[in-house]
Design a protein around this motif. Structure first.
Motif: not given
Length: 550
Positions: A222-223, A243, A274, A278-279, A283
């Motif tokens: 995620t990052d 992501t 994708d 960052a998500s 997460t």
């Protein structure tokens, strides 16, 4: 085929789904009446003692269909109600006596792509609150999945799946890749968060996709800025992806629940997601939730493929029904009337189309009758039977000698190299003075019933079947029939008809019935009684010649 053919249905034939226990069969109602019962010559044979021998029939009147009960002992039911005659609507459920184990769905409704688009519209209108829990998000997705399971349009399913996934993860792009029959990975569907189709997959992380499939394991980052080995992922860096998620789609195993789906199942494709940021949402969704999405996606794809296969099978059955109707017309026999003899004949096919045929032609040389059985069943046998009938008919009316006719047919079969196909046949020519010439090519010997004393004889002269050896030679034999004599010709579907124990009807029973019977219909009745409810495993044809004298 029968001398009296069924009346055809002019419109596209409706279908019916017959369900018996765990078995399911698609039927084409390609003629009317369409008969149902325990008797072996019914169009739909249901081997259950609660089903009457001649239980019911489906008829067509002015483009509408009706089920008619034929005074059955245990009744005919439509949607649970007992009926004598009932107009049928699409999706009606018909039961015949045995209500707990077998039923028929008349002309079932099939969902279309419009249904999928309507559902897609519904899904796109659903809002997920930012504070929604993982369980709430998963519940939404599973609800969508359950509804999608009823839709048999794969492209629409994949698009809807990607939209639901993007809404759940709040990612920017989502793709589904599926393996083709050769094992190559192809792009099946792509969407972005704006609801636009994505046809170009060149800017995804191909290394992540291939790595996930090769290892059969999920990939979830995620990052990517926190990755120590990001330099090894050139595409991630090149396309500024923060992501990246890739979940293998594993083919569902039979008798295995989704929760029990093993991690090592066969990979049928991948779900790839994708974003360039960052998500945190992904997460919060969690690894297990995304795994559930991938498992559900695999189930949806497999279900869609099964529905597509069923639809293809339905179309095949419909085309087979049309072929059967055409074959009935091609092989329909107009029985000639001659002063010295009578001819009757009937055929019962064990499948929609078959390889048996008979023909009767009045010629200056006498009354000619032929009965043939092409090896095998289904389309190939039916095609050859139609060709063979045309050859025989043209040669009979030209007055060609019988031995030359079968020699020409043998030459045709062997010259054309038609696989393993051959045919048994018997061809006869009866003159007005009772002289009967016949050529038997590997066929069941005829049954000759002599006059009033009903002595049964089996003329045994024979030759090889046509189509086995190119250099085969053929000879004929003769019998002298007297007024009152009958000759019964049958295919081996009669003598080899089996009952539930696997016993055959055999030649001895045929001789016994022929010696006692008044007509060929008694032969069919005896076969049906012997078989009980056991379906025929081969086509049955009976032809009877009765010599009255000049």
């Amino acid at each position: 085929m029968s001398a009296t053919s069924h009346s055809g249905i002019s419109s596209v034939f409706p279908i019916a789904i017959f369900v018996q226990g765990s078995d399911q069969q698609t039927l084409s109602l390609n003629h009317t009446p369409y008969t149902v019962g325990r008797k072996v010559d019914r169009d739909l044979v249901i081997a259950d003692p609660r089903v009457s021998r001649e239980h019911a029939q489906i008829i067509s009147e002015n483009g509408e269909f009706f089920v008619v009960d034929l005074s059955s002992k245990h009744g005919t039911f439509v949607n649970g109600e007992k009926v004598d005659r009932h107009k049928l609507q699409r999706n009606d459920r018909l039961e015949f006596g045995a209500r707990d184990i077998a039923y028929l769905i008349f002309h079932p409704l099939h969902t279309t792509s419009n249904t999928a688009r309507e559902f897609l519209s519904q899904i796109s209108g659903i809002q997920i609150a930012p504070e929604a829990s993982d369980l709430e998000k998963l519940t939404l997705f599973m609800e969508a999945a359950r509804k999608l399971n009823t839709i048999g349009v794969l492209d629409e399913i994949l698009v809807t799946l990607l939209d639901a996934t993007l809404k759940l993860t709040r990612a920017e792009r989502a793709y589904i890749f599926l393996k083709d029959l050769g094992g190559a990975l192809t792009l099946a569907a792509g969407r972005n968060s704006k609801g636009e189709a994505l046809l170009d997959d060149t800017t995804i992380s191909r290394s992540v996709l291939e790595g996930a499939l090769t290892s059969n394991s999920e990939y979830l980052v995620t990052d990517t800025s926190q990755m120590l080995d990001a330099k090894e992922r050139k595409s991630i860096v090149a396309f500024d992806l923060r992501t990246v998620i890739c979940m293998p789609l594993r083919k569902p195993l039979v008798q295995t629940t989704r929760a029990e789906q093993p991690a090592g199942g066969e990979v049928m494709g991948a779900l790839y997601v994708d974003s360039r940021f960052a998500s945190r949402d992904i997460t919060s969704v969690g690894h297990d939730i995304l795994r559930a999405i991938a498992t559900e996606a695999a189930q949806l794809v497999e279900n869609a493929r099964l529905v597509q296969a069923e639809e293809a099978g339905r179309r095949y059955q419909q085309e087979l029904g049309i072929a059967a109707s055409i074959q009935q017309r091609l092989l329909a026999v107009t029985l000639p009337e001659v002063a010295f003899a009578r001819v009757h004949g009937r055929n019962i096919s064990c499948k929609e189309i078959g390889g048996d045929f008979f023909e009767a032609v009045s010629t200056p040389q006498g009354l000619a009758v032929v009965l043939a059985d092409v090896s095998g069943k289904g389309v190939s046998a039916a095609l050859l039977a139609s060709i063979l009938q045309g050859m025989v008919y043209s040669q009979l009316i030209s007055g060609m000698p019988l031995t030359e006719i079968v020699a020409a047919i043998n030459h045709f079969f062997t010259y054309k190299h038609i696989g393993e196909k051959y045919a048994t046949m018997i061809i006869t020519r009866l003159r007005s003075d009772g002289d009967l010439e016949y050529v038997n090519c590997g066929h069941v010997p005829p049954v000759w019933i002599c006059g009033n004393n009903k002595e049964v004889l089996r003329p045994g002269h024979g030759n090889l079947p046509v189509g086995l050896l190119a250099d085969a030679t053929y000879s004929s034999d003769r019998c002298q029939m007297r007024p009152g004599d009958r000759l019964i010709l049958v295919t081996d579907g009669v003598t080899e008809a089996e009952n539930a124990r696997g016993d055959m009807f055999d030649s001895e029973r045929l001789e016994e019935v022929a010696g006692k019977s008044a007509s060929m219909e008694d032969v069919f009745t005896a076969v049906a009684d012997f078989c009980g409810g056991t379906p025929l495993n081969d086509d049955c044809t009976v032809v009877e010649m009765f010599y009255t004298g000049s």
